[in-house]
Motif scaffolding. Structure first.
Motif, short mmCIF file in Angstrom:
data_model
loop_
_atom_site.label_atom_id
_atom_site.label_comp_id
_atom_site.label_asym_id
_atom_site.label_seq_id
_atom_site.Cartn_x
_atom_site.Cartn_y
_atom_site.Cartn_z
N PHE A 39 30.46 98.89 65.56
CA PHE A 39 30.35 100.28 66.02
C PHE A 39 31.66 100.78 66.61
N ARG A 40 32.33 99.96 67.45
CA ARG A 40 33.57 100.36 68.09
C ARG A 40 34.66 100.67 67.07
N VAL A 41 34.81 99.81 66.09
CA VAL A 41 35.84 100.02 65.07
C VAL A 41 35.52 101.27 64.24
N VAL A 52 22.81 91.24 63.49
CA VAL A 52 21.63 91.47 64.32
C VAL A 52 21.95 91.25 65.80
N SER A 53 22.99 90.48 66.07
CA SER A 53 23.43 90.27 67.44
C SER A 53 23.98 91.57 68.02
N PRO A 54 23.53 91.99 69.19
CA PRO A 54 24.04 93.25 69.75
C PRO A 54 25.53 93.24 70.02
N LYS A 55 26.10 92.08 70.36
CA LYS A 55 27.53 92.02 70.63
C LYS A 55 28.34 92.21 69.35
N ASN A 56 27.88 91.64 68.25
CA ASN A 56 28.57 91.84 66.98
C ASN A 56 28.36 93.26 66.46
N ALA A 57 27.15 93.78 66.64
CA ALA A 57 26.89 95.17 66.24
C ALA A 57 27.76 96.14 67.02
N LEU A 58 27.98 95.85 68.30
CA LEU A 58 28.83 96.71 69.12
C LEU A 58 30.26 96.72 68.59
N MET A 59 30.77 95.57 68.14
CA MET A 59 32.15 95.53 67.64
C MET A 59 32.30 96.35 66.37
N ALA A 77 31.50 86.36 70.27
CA ALA A 77 31.66 87.61 71.03
C ALA A 77 32.99 87.70 71.76
N THR A 78 33.71 86.58 71.95
CA THR A 78 35.00 86.65 72.63
C THR A 78 36.04 87.42 71.83
N PHE A 79 35.78 87.63 70.54
CA PHE A 79 36.71 88.42 69.73
C PHE A 79 36.80 89.87 70.20
N ARG A 80 35.86 90.27 71.03
CA ARG A 80 35.87 91.65 71.55
C ARG A 80 37.18 91.94 72.27
N ALA A 81 37.76 90.94 72.97
CA ALA A 81 39.03 91.16 73.67
C ALA A 81 40.13 91.49 72.68
N VAL A 82 40.21 90.75 71.58
CA VAL A 82 41.22 91.02 70.54
C VAL A 82 40.99 92.40 69.94
N LEU A 83 39.73 92.71 69.69
CA LEU A 83 39.39 93.99 69.08
C LEU A 83 39.84 95.16 69.95
N GLU A 84 39.56 95.10 71.23
CA GLU A 84 39.93 96.20 72.12
C GLU A 84 41.44 96.29 72.29
N SER A 89 50.72 76.26 66.08
CA SER A 89 49.34 76.01 66.47
C SER A 89 48.97 76.65 67.80
N PHE A 90 49.77 77.55 68.31
CA PHE A 90 49.45 78.18 69.58
C PHE A 90 48.16 78.98 69.46
N THR A 91 47.26 78.79 70.39
CA THR A 91 45.98 79.50 70.40
C THR A 91 45.87 80.33 71.67
N PRO A 92 45.91 81.65 71.56
CA PRO A 92 45.80 82.48 72.77
C PRO A 92 44.40 82.43 73.34
N THR A 93 44.30 82.66 74.64
CA THR A 93 43.02 82.70 75.32
C THR A 93 42.58 84.15 75.49
N GLU A 94 41.32 84.32 75.87
CA GLU A 94 40.81 85.67 76.12
C GLU A 94 41.57 86.33 77.27
N GLU A 95 41.93 85.56 78.29
CA GLU A 95 42.70 86.08 79.41
C GLU A 95 44.06 86.56 78.95
N HIS A 96 44.71 85.79 78.10
CA HIS A 96 46.01 86.15 77.53
C HIS A 96 45.92 87.49 76.81
N VAL A 97 44.90 87.65 75.98
CA VAL A 97 44.73 88.88 75.20
C VAL A 97 44.50 90.08 76.12
N LEU A 98 43.73 89.89 77.18
CA LEU A 98 43.48 90.99 78.11
C LEU A 98 44.75 91.47 78.80
N VAL A 99 45.63 90.52 79.13
CA VAL A 99 46.89 90.91 79.76
C VAL A 99 47.78 91.65 78.76
#
Length: 751
Positions: free
Chosen positions: A437-439, A428-435, A362-369, A289-299
């Motif tokens: 687009f990035r992929v 329609v959300s710009p943050k989701n549209a950006l993801m 939108a926090t999924f952007r960290a995992v995506l990058e 059940s470990f859940t990583p944080t956005e900070e964890h993913v960035l590191v």
């Protein structure tokens, strides 16, 4: 601070503990520097565990220590610079580590604080697959409290440093701390640059005394020879047979720190989901059940980017397969083995869990990058393209084909996982549209899709099987009658080994460029087209709002927007510029998807036309029948009367509802009446097609004048516009009911 030369280390420890409460941070660090320089390792041995915990916090998260994850230079410049100097890889703390390392001290680390799969494996008396744990498990005596690992000072320090990222409580959302500005993130970057250098070799251990240099600290157990980093070598065999030769390269005594650093980071940050459970469940089990944080993913992303730079820093003559020889240095061998040997498997399972369990926000952007950084090692190669020199993306060189083939699932299966996420998000959300687009932009790089498809073809090649073997075996044939050249067979073997090692022998592989995934891509393209139309409608609404909003606010209708016809998204908060950005992201993403999967313009046009008859999950019509014109969607003759059947059914009812509808809907019998037109009086002779709604009266000046007069009279009696509107609506409903009853009664008398 003057310290007497005490015989009992406990007095030194007690004095430091007292100072940690009474003295300011900068003064405490200065005292620690003097203690490390003046006291021998024998007395510092008892201080070391307390000092490590006081810096990085306790493993249970109760003590935060120096709180390096929130310490920023722009907020606390003095504390930040003091901490960074003390913990720098060339600083006093690392000198203490080497000082204790030279005396062969070890420290107990509780197994219960290790990541879940590692802890479970050791508790079941099964040695984990990482060499990091070999010869370190200490079984407790009778009545002991639990299992421990006996770690040398460098290992102990790095275990605490890595675990502090996940053992401490997540940062409060009110702090607004940028991870890249924090002391912890900067220290990770410095340690990676020091121990995994892209240029030169690993710096030797630092001098621990002014008068001379300390002996090179060697690990308590011999390090693994780097020539044995092959992916198919038995761990048990390697563990038993390995002994460092007396004549081994002295550099191997230094490279163990680099190997240890990488293994600790990978084990503590990525090894939270077991491969075995993933293969059984095709997703991590609920127990994990470990859940990583956005900070964890960035590191972790920082680690992956540096590893690509580290591995790609090999010179061309060193990177070739023919360069594998006894003359190759341990550091060069480590560069080749770092990613495939230590990172690939655990990162794949980690990413699979994130793609399947991360919230749809939108926090999924960290995992995506993080994922996209791993997929593009060429971005971190010495010959990478200069930024801004060419607006067009450069073709991905064929030299990266082996990496793509040996990481095939990272590209294909995770792309499918992203598709499934994108189909469930509000584009329609710009943050989701950006993801999206990035992929799409990454996968549309010239030659990348072709190399991925080539990897799939290699995996799907028929296998060469020796009949008398029970297990799956791939052979390299050199016969002139062989149907495939040896190079192709070897490449196929590597791809198959990669897929089977991660997905199991009985995996069912779905090709990324097969018909099933192509259908998903077409669905995504349809959603993108629909989101573009919705964004355009919202944009038009914003354009018209300046004149209309003041009137609505006067009517007190503009206080809330809970009745908006569009779903809530972050467009409302950002405005017109972000709407244009959303349209731009979606437009480019659609073009990139067309390039990747070779979609024709006709297919995309069909998707646009299909929106006219598309139905949502409840089976309700979203849009009437329409065609695509130069100015957008245009209703067809069918679309203008597409609901006429429902109107006719209502009008044919014999109850009050039917009478009410017949009174309001224009009936065919009334269509032959004379109508006024700007040209003059004319008679309509064409038969009507059925009941239809006429709202022409709302365009009458008389109606508008009556409404304004009603609002004016109501204001004289202190009745607000909203209350007046409600009274008018109520009055009309009562009038319509009365007229309906009178009309029906009149018809009965006529009969």
């Amino acid at each position: 601070m003057a310290f007497p030369h005490l015989q009992q280390p406990s007095f030194l420890l007690a004095s430091l503990k007292a100072d940690s409460i009474n003295k300011p941070f900068a003064q405490r660090c200065q005292d620690l520097v003097k203690v490390i320089e003046d006291f021998p390792a024998k007395e510092l041995h008892a201080v070391f565990p307390w000092l490590v915990e006081s810096i990085f916090g306790s493993l249970d998260g109760v003590l935060v220590g120096w709180n390096l994850r929130c310490l920023q230079g722009r907020v606390n410049p003095v504390e930040y610079s003091t901490a960074m100097e003390f913990l720098d890889p060339s600083g006093p703390m690392m000198k203490l580590v080497y000082k204790l390392q030279a005396e062969d001290y070890n420290f107990d680390f509780p197994v219960s604080c290790l990541p879940g799969p590692v802890k479970a494996s050791i508790q079941e008396n099964v040695l984990p697959d990482s060499p990091l744990y070999h010869n370190k498990v200490q079984f407790p005596p009778t009545g002991g409290l639990g299992l421990n690992l006996a770690l040398n000072p460098f290992e102990y320090y790095m275990f605490y440093f890595a675990l502090s990222l996940i053992s401490q409580k997540p940062m409060s959302m009110t702090l607004h701390v940028r991870t890249s500005d924090c002391a912890y993130f900067t220290l990770v970057d410095r340690y990676l640059s020091w121990f995994l250098p892209t240029e030169g070799s690993v710096p030797p251990p630092l001098c621990s005394s002014p008068g001379g240099s300390s002996p090179s600290p060697a690990p308590r157990t011999p390090a693994m020879p780097f020539a044995s980093y092959g992916l198919h070598t038995s761990l048990l065999k390697r563990h038993i047979s390995h002994q460092t030769s007396v004549n081994a390269d002295p550099a191997s005594h230094e490279i163990w720190r680099s190997e240890t650093l990488l293994q600790v980071f990978v084990e503590m940050w990525l090894h939270h989901y077991s491969l075995e459970m993933y293969q059984k469940m095709q997703s991590p089990h609920a127990k994990e059940s470990f859940t990583p944080t956005e900070e964890h993913v960035l590191v972790v992303r920082l680690l992956l980017k540096h590893l690509h730079a580290f591995a790609n820093s090999l010179k061309p003559d060193q990177a070739s397969p023919s360069a594998h020889s006894h003359a190759t240095s341990p550091l060069e061998e480590f560069k080749r083995a770092a990613v495939p040997r230590f990172v690939q498997q655990k990162l794949y399972v980690f990413l699979q869990h994130c793609f399947g369990h991360w919230p749809l926000d939108a926090t999924f952007r960290a995992v995506l990058e993080m994922w996209l950084s791993y997929l593009q090692p060429w971005r971190y190669a010495p010959e990478k393209q200069a930024q801004g020199s060419d607006p067009q993306p450069r073709c991905v060189s064929e030299k990266w084909a082996p990496f793509i083939q040996e990481n095939l699932l990272m590209y294909t299966k995770l792309f499918v996982s992203f598709l499934n996420r994108a189909l469930r998000t509000d584009l329609v959300s710009p943050k989701n549209a950006l993801m999206v687009f990035r992929v799409a932009k990454v996968f549309a790089q010239p030659n990348l899709a072709e190399m991925i498809q080539k990897g799939e073809q290699l995996f799907l090649e028929p296998e060469l099987i020796i009949p008398h073997r029970q297990h799956r075996l791939f052979t390299v044939t050199t016969s002139f009658l062989s149907p495939w050249p040896p190079v192709v067979t070897d490449a196929s073997f590597k791809v198959k080994s990669h897929v089977y090692s991660l997905e199991g022998q009985d995996c069912k592989y779905t090709p990324m460029f097969g018909p099933e995934i192509r259908t998903l891509v077409l669905r995504l393209a349809q959603l993108i087209t629909q989101a573009k139309q919705t964004a355009k409608s919202i944009s038009d609404q914003y354009v018209e709002s300046p004149t209309g909003r003041s009137f609505l606010s006067w009517l007190t209708f503009g206080l809330t927007d809970t009745n908006s016809c569009y779903p809530a998204n972050d467009l409302d908060e950002i405005g017109q510029d972000s709407i244009r950005k959303t349209d731009e992201y979606l437009e480019k993403a659609l073009e990139y998807l067309r390039q990747i999967f070779r979609l024709s313009e006709a297919q995309l046009a069909q998707l646009t036309l299909a929106l006219g008859s598309a139905r949502d999950e409840n089976g309700k019509q979203q849009l009437p029948d329409c065609i695509v014109g130069e100015e957008g969607l245009i209703l067809t003759p069918l679309g203008r009367y597409q609901f006429a059947g429902q109107m006719a059914a209502l009008c044919s009812r014999n109850d009050f509802l039917g009478s009410f509808c017949r009174y309001h809907l224009t009936e065919p019998a009334l269509s032959n009446r004379h109508l006024l037109s700007p040209v003059g009086r004319r008679q309509v002779t064409n038969p009507a097609r059925g009941p239809r709604l006429s709202l022409r009266f709302l365009g009458s000046y008389r109606t508008l004048l009556l409404l304004l007069m009603a609002f004016f009279v109501a204001s004289l009696f202190c009745i607000g516009p909203l209350s007046c509107s409600l009274l008018l609506v109520l009055g009309y409903v009562l009038y319509a009911i009365a007229m309906t009853l009178l009309t029906e009664r009149g018809k009965l008398h006529q009969l």
